[in-house]
Design an enzyme around this catalytic site. Structure first.
Site, PDB file in Angstrom:
ATOM      1  CG  HIS B  56      -4.379  -5.016 -14.882  1.00  0.00           C
ATOM      2  ND1 HIS B  56      -4.569  -4.163 -13.824  1.00  0.00           N
ATOM      3  CD2 HIS B  56      -4.253  -6.240 -14.333  1.00  0.00           C
ATOM      4  CE1 HIS B  56      -4.562  -4.841 -12.703  1.00  0.00           C
ATOM      5  NE2 HIS B  56      -4.376  -6.106 -12.984  1.00  0.00           N
ATOM      6  CG  HIS B  58      -3.123 -11.252 -13.845  1.00  0.00           C
ATOM      7  ND1 HIS B  58      -2.256 -10.976 -12.815  1.00  0.00           N
ATOM      8  CD2 HIS B  58      -4.118 -10.345 -13.746  1.00  0.00           C
ATOM      9  CE1 HIS B  58      -2.719  -9.946 -12.107  1.00  0.00           C
ATOM     10  NE2 HIS B  58      -3.848  -9.551 -12.660  1.00  0.00           N
ATOM     11  CG  LEU B  59       0.703 -12.848 -20.104  1.00  0.00           C
ATOM     12  CD1 LEU B  59       1.915 -12.436 -20.929  1.00  0.00           C
ATOM     13  CD2 LEU B  59      -0.402 -13.349 -21.014  1.00  0.00           C
ATOM     14  NE  ARG B  60      -3.435 -16.324 -13.357  1.00  0.00           N
ATOM     15  CZ  ARG B  60      -3.804 -15.326 -12.582  1.00  0.00           C
ATOM     16  NH1 ARG B  60      -2.889 -14.582 -11.974  1.00  0.00           N
ATOM     17  NH2 ARG B  60      -5.063 -15.050 -12.361  1.00  0.00           N
ATOM     18  CG  HIS B 177      -4.867  -4.254  -6.043  1.00  0.00           C
ATOM     19  ND1 HIS B 177      -5.537  -5.107  -6.888  1.00  0.00           N
ATOM     20  CD2 HIS B 177      -5.449  -4.398  -4.836  1.00  0.00           C
ATOM     21  CE1 HIS B 177      -6.481  -5.744  -6.200  1.00  0.00           C
ATOM     22  NE2 HIS B 177      -6.438  -5.333  -4.945  1.00  0.00           N
ATOM     23  CG  HIS B 230      -8.260  -3.340 -10.931  1.00  0.00           C
ATOM     24  ND1 HIS B 230      -8.044  -2.791  -9.694  1.00  0.00           N
ATOM     25  CD2 HIS B 230      -7.428  -4.392 -11.013  1.00  0.00           C
ATOM     26  CE1 HIS B 230      -7.125  -3.486  -9.061  1.00  0.00           C
ATOM     27  NE2 HIS B 230      -6.729  -4.465  -9.844  1.00  0.00           N
ATOM     28  CG  ASN B 276      -9.030  -8.024  -5.744  1.00  0.00           C
ATOM     29  OD1 ASN B 276      -9.296  -6.824  -5.739  1.00  0.00           O
ATOM     30  ND2 ASN B 276      -8.082  -8.545  -4.979  1.00  0.00           N
ATOM     31  CG  ASP B 303      -7.684  -7.644 -13.294  1.00  0.00           C
ATOM     32  OD1 ASP B 303      -6.647  -8.341 -13.275  1.00  0.00           O
ATOM     33  OD2 ASP B 303      -8.340  -7.370 -12.262  1.00  0.00           O
ATOM     34  CG  HIS B 307      -8.199 -18.130 -11.550  1.00  0.00           C
ATOM     35  ND1 HIS B 307      -7.051 -18.095 -10.808  1.00  0.00           N
ATOM     36  CD2 HIS B 307      -8.731 -16.894 -11.467  1.00  0.00           C
ATOM     37  CE1 HIS B 307      -6.892 -16.893 -10.285  1.00  0.00           C
ATOM     38  NE2 HIS B 307      -7.894 -16.132 -10.673  1.00  0.00           N
TER      39      HIS B 307
END
Lengths: 325, 434
Positions: B56, B58-60, B177, B230, B276, B303, B307
């Site tokens: 899990h 996030h590579l954006r 999720h 998660h 989250n 996760d 940002h």
């Protein structure tokens, strides 16, 4: 006192009494022909209102002007904020303009705390209501009003007084600040509301909880009504306005069951016919209008003590304790 | 190709041995090995673990390259000891077509720091209304087997059922999720004592548990694989334990931060703690640790949610949700699970490498540290003590809750198929010998 007033929890008993006593002295100003003191001359106070408010904003502005502060009103609507400016950049701008204090109202819980903890601003931060979190100056003016009616005199607290707070506790910043401050001042608080309008975890708050307004009336020294927002009905917090009014509204019959000395309070704006009948709202026992007047005195006291610094506070403390003797 | 001789590494915390890596494979393991290797590494005091696998991340990229790119994200992964990461689908555009998942997969190949396995969206645009072309994503070069609308719950029971059934055709898994949308409208933190006091919208545990309960029943009904993203509450753990006891094919993950942090931290109103699902109570943390220890929860997944500063340097209500985690995960797991005696290093290898690789069906990863296996390895120093300094992170964002905290352990080296991506705690160009 701390540099900021973000939460009623920031106030010790001595701090709270100092503010109430200072407000008591400053209240005398309103009876004079020239309602002005030079105390904050040359100091800049910014009213930073991200949320509409007539009552609180005007109250702060009157207080600031009576203390001769330079007042800047900054409303989010029509400002750089509406163009997407962040709270941080707004704060940095105000800092650059030399704000000595920022009175902030914000729709987001915690925004004043964020401002106070950041290094974006060097001046004092005064919370004028944040989301559903707190409204400490409202709690102070409420306590001031209660003390005047229930235990008048400088240096006096609310020890043993029983305060019932009725209505939408879940969404009320007034309720959160009040329960903290009233406990600090020794009062016993009971919240009355339908279970849907009480926050999870309230069992651990320093208060009692009841779903039955009628059962609490006879043992209340003050009964404070909270505004119920009509939009809540859409989220199924209660079935109908009529049912709410029947179970939790204050009318003449209920007022008659309060002890003779008890007062009925409301932070305003009142929703007549739902939370409170005209008979109660217009009765001499209802302090709603008096609370507005007291708000100016309290806000003057808070600004005076926070911006005056420790020296002023210490001097004042000596004066008021002497007066109390 | 290159060769490395690693001397005196404790394999999974066991006795010290030498490891010889040649041409991408573990060629020899033993004591007193002699070889003319390109690089000789003194691994005294270091633990050798199989390369970590994140389910899990996030590579954006594409879309939010200001927060992270595949290159910076995989560099962060390598620094955290990872050799494979699953890249979540909530990019711009959403990874809901073969084209986008192939793009992400190829960017990972080109970067070379760790394998990037794209996760495909379950529904078009993550909108929860229409199934995405799951088969096309599977058939693409990216060979997608994990599908998730992460960040958004597939709350329509019919869509969820169909997704679970459909991916059976290619041994896929739906990673849910779990967040009942109506119960979490306006929610900003865990619903409980702290939310009540802070006046922040509450996110009740039951909003997660109700969806998990529904989904395990759906998965059992159609005989499919379900993975729960998660997990954050004690109640969720109980439901998963019950489903596993029934013999249903349900797996679950927990994040490092949910193993360590509680909602009490939100009292600061510092958005670095806004995540989250939200940080929960100490009782939940205790239950999650126990469940990871006994295997009810299968895997630790970061996760990792980068940002940029402006999305966090603001008031709580408008701040973005998420925290970075790739570079601190192993240290947090050491603190929460190993140093507390709840998990051995063998257990860490199982929960952070073997099982996640198995859930994602990643061949070549999550393999034992033994002769003939691909040399996907991490050398970790558990005795290291240091203060977390986000300025040293490889990830492009700095939204870590651990800034200034002392966390144990440090990744000393990471090898991807026998090529060092990290040596002496620093990134090296894949293929570059140091």
């Amino acid at each position: 006192m701390k540099r900021h007033l973000v939460s009623a929890a920031d106030l010790s008993r001595d701090d709270a009494l100092l503010i109430l006593d200072t407000a008591e002295e400053l209240a005398q100003l309103s009876g004079r022909a020239v309602k002005k003191l030079p105390t904050l001359r040359g100091r800049t106070v910014v009213n930073l209102f991200f949320e509409d408010s007539t009552r609180t904003k005007t109250s702060f502005e009157v207080a600031e002007k009576r203390l001769s502060a330079d007042v800047i009103n900054f409303a989010a609507k029509g400002s750089s904020v509406s163009k997407g400016e962040s709270l941080k950049d707004t704060a940095l701008t105000l800092q650059a303009m030399g704000a000595d204090a920022v009175v902030i109202r914000h729709h987001a819980s915690g925004a004043p705390a964020r401002l106070a903890q950041s290094d974006w601003l060097h001046g004092s931060v005064i919370n004028a209501g944040d989301g559903t979190h707190e409204h400490p100056t409202q709690a102070l003016l409420d306590a001031f009003t209660m003390r005047r009616h229930l235990n008048p005199g400088l240096g006096k607290d609310l020890n043993g007084r029983r305060i019932t707070i009725v209505g939408d506790v879940l969404h009320s910043r007034v309720a959160r600040s009040n329960v903290l401050l009233l406990n600090t001042l020794g009062a016993q608080v009971t919240f009355v509301a339908p279970p849907t309008l009480l926050p999870i975890g309230i069992d651990n708050w320093p208060c009692e909880v009841s779903y039955d307004l009628d059962a609490t009336l006879a043992k209340s020294d003050a009964l404070m009504l909270l505004r119920v927002q009509r939009e809540r009905m859409n989220a199924a917090f209660f079935p109908t306005e009529r049912e709410y009014s029947r179970r939790y509204g204050m009318d003449g019959l209920r007022m008659a069951r309060l002890p003779e000395h008890a007062i009925v309070m409301h932070p305003g704006p009142m929703v007549r016919g739902m939370e409170i009948t005209a008979e109660v709202a217009d009765s001499p026992r209802c302090t709603a209008v008096e609370q507005v007047a007291n708000g100016v005195s309290i806000r003057m006291a808070v600004l005076y003590l926070l911006l005056g610094g420790a020296t002023l506070a210490d001097n004042h403390s000596t004066n008021t304790s002497e007066a109390a003797k | 190709m290159s060769s490395y001789l690693i001397r005196n590494a404790q394999i999974l915390g066991g006795p010290a041995q030498d490891i010889l890596i040649v041409d991408g494979l573990i060629e020899q393991i033993g004591t007193g090995l002699t070889a003319d290797a390109d690089v000789d590494i003194d691994a005294h005091g270091l633990i050798a673990l199989p390369g970590l696998v994140d389910l899990h991340t996030h590579l954006r990229e594409p879309g939010r390259e200001d927060a992270e790119t595949v290159l910076t994200g995989t560099q962060a992964a390598a620094k955290g000891g990872y050799t494979a990461v699953h890249a979540m689908a909530n990019t711009f555009p959403v990874a809901d077509t073969a084209g986008v998942v192939e793009q992400v997969w190829r960017l990972g190949q080109e970067a070379g720091y760790c394998d990037v396995q794209p996760v495909g969206a379950v529904t078009v645009g993550l909108e929860g209304k229409k199934l995405a072309e799951l088969g096309a994503m599977h058939d693409s070069a990216a060979n997608v087997r994990v599908f998730s609308d992460d960040g958004k719950c597939v709350d329509d029971a019919v869509i969820m059922r169909r997704a679970l059934e459909y991916v059976k055709a290619f041994d896929g898994v739906v990673a849910q999720h779990a967040q009942e949308p109506r119960l979490t409208e306006g929610a900003q933190m865990n619903e409980g004592q702290v939310s009540g006091e802070l006046g922040l919208g509450g996110w009740p545990a039951v909003a997660e548990e109700a969806i998990i309960a529904r989904d395990v029943l759906l998965a059992a009904h159609v005989g499919s694989r379900l993975h729960v993203c998660h997990v954050s509450t004690a109640g969720s753990v109980e439901i998963i334990r019950w489903a596993k006891a029934k013999g249903w094919d349900v797996t679950a993950e927990v994040t490092p931060h949910h193993l360590l942090l509680t909602d009490e931290l939100v009292r600061s109103y510092d958005p670095v703690y806004k995540v989250n699902p939200p940080l929960r109570t100490a009782e939940d943390v205790h239950a999650l640790r126990s469940a990871l220890a006994d295997g009810t929860i299968d895997a630790v997944a970061t996760d990792h949610a980068p940002h940029p500063a402006e999305d966090k340097d603001c008031e709580w209500a408008v701040a973005a949700m998420g925290m970075v985690g790739l570079e601190t995960a192993l240290s947090v797991v050491q603190q929460a699970m190993v140093d507390t005696g709840l998990l051995t290093w063998e257990g860490v290898a199982d929960r952070m490498s073997h099982r996640p690789a198995r859930i994602g069906r990643l061949a070549g990863h999550g393999r034992p540290v033994s002769v003939g296996e691909p040399a996907n390895l991490v050398l970790f120093d558990p005795a290291y003590r240091g203060t977390v300094n986000p300025d040293s992170f490889a990830t492009r964002s700095r939204n870590t809750p651990y800034k200034g905290l002392d966390l144990p352990g440090r990744v000393h080296a990471t090898f991807l198929r026998g090529v060092a991506t990290v040596l002496a705690g620093e990134l090296v160009e894949p293929g570059e010998l140091v």
